[in-house]
Motif scaffolding. Structure first.
Motif, mmCIF file in Angstrom:
data_model
loop_
_atom_site.group_PDB
_atom_site.id
_atom_site.type_symbol
_atom_site.label_atom_id
_atom_site.label_comp_id
_atom_site.label_asym_id
_atom_site.label_seq_id
_atom_site.Cartn_x
_atom_site.Cartn_y
_atom_site.Cartn_z
ATOM 1 N N ALA A 1 -28.175 -15.971 30.339
ATOM 2 C CA ALA A 1 -27.931 -16.665 29.079
ATOM 3 C C ALA A 1 -29.142 -17.539 28.757
ATOM 4 C CB ALA A 1 -26.668 -17.505 29.189
ATOM 5 N N LYS B 1 -30.700 -20.446 31.026
ATOM 6 C CA LYS B 1 -30.062 -20.384 32.345
ATOM 7 C C LYS B 1 -30.745 -19.347 33.222
ATOM 8 C CE LYS B 1 -25.458 -21.960 30.984
ATOM 9 N NZ LYS B 1 -23.995 -21.683 31.097
ATOM 10 N N LYS C 1 -14.934 -14.011 27.400
ATOM 11 C CA LYS C 1 -14.976 -15.409 27.012
ATOM 12 C C LYS C 1 -16.343 -15.732 26.400
ATOM 13 C CE LYS C 1 -12.227 -16.528 31.120
ATOM 14 N NZ LYS C 1 -12.177 -17.335 32.367
ATOM 15 N N SER D 1 -16.661 -15.757 38.792
ATOM 16 C CA SER D 1 -16.461 -16.028 37.366
ATOM 17 C C SER D 1 -15.934 -14.821 36.591
ATOM 18 C CB SER D 1 -17.773 -16.504 36.740
ATOM 19 O OG SER D 1 -18.789 -15.526 36.900
ATOM 20 N N GLU E 1 -18.393 -17.846 27.274
ATOM 21 C CA GLU E 1 -19.362 -18.090 28.347
ATOM 22 C C GLU E 1 -19.876 -16.812 29.003
ATOM 23 O OE1 GLU E 1 -16.327 -19.483 27.981
ATOM 24 O OE2 GLU E 1 -15.327 -19.766 29.940
ATOM 25 N N ASP E 2 -19.319 -15.669 28.613
ATOM 26 C CA ASP E 2 -19.851 -14.381 29.077
ATOM 27 C C ASP E 2 -21.048 -13.928 28.231
ATOM 28 O OD1 ASP E 2 -16.467 -13.336 29.618
ATOM 29 O OD2 ASP E 2 -17.914 -13.948 31.153
ATOM 30 N N THR E 3 -21.330 -14.635 27.168
ATOM 31 C CA THR E 3 -22.446 -14.290 26.304
ATOM 32 C C THR E 3 -23.764 -14.375 27.059
ATOM 33 O OG1 THR E 3 -21.318 -15.034 24.296
ATOM 34 C CG2 THR E 3 -23.724 -14.960 24.229
#
Length: 121
Positions: free
Chosen positions: A40, A43, A85, A61, A87-89
């Protein structure tokens, strides 16, 4: 020449599903481990899942939401992603190394170009 090509990324709403594919050429999957990693913006690249002749494993996760599989006849590995979700992007990459799965990206020598997965309403 070892080559990995990912496909299947896209935009999906939270709770939706996508299936990523990693098509391999220049080697046969039978003797290799294929890992899926994601990165991401801002990150570090992280391991998502990996499959070898010994089976598959998953990051905590994604456990219970993602399923890795492979079709040796097609020399292709799949990552079925469900209950996605935001946050999986990330950009998702597949990578290859001989025989065994390892958690760290540095153990994998061959990489695909990546495919973007965006989870957003």
């Amino acid at each position: 020449q070892v080559q990995l090509v990912e496909s299947g990324g896209g935009l999906v709403q939270p709770g939706g599903s996508l299936r990523l594919s990693c098509a391999a050429s220049g080697f046969t999957l039978d003797y290799y481990a294929i890992g899926w990693f994601r990165q991401a913006p801002g990150k570090e690249r992280e391991g998502v899942s990996c499959i070898s002749s010994s089976g598959g494993n998953y990051a905590d996760s994604v456990k219970g939401r993602f399923t890795i599989s492979r079709d040796n006849a097609k020399n292709t590995v799949y990552l079925q992603m469900s209950s996605l979700k935001p946050e999986d992007t990330a950009v998702y990459y597949c990578a290859a190394r001989p025989r065994l799965c390892y958690k760290f990206a540095s153990y994998f020598g061959s990489w695909g170009q990546g495919t973007q997965v965006t989870v957003s309403s």
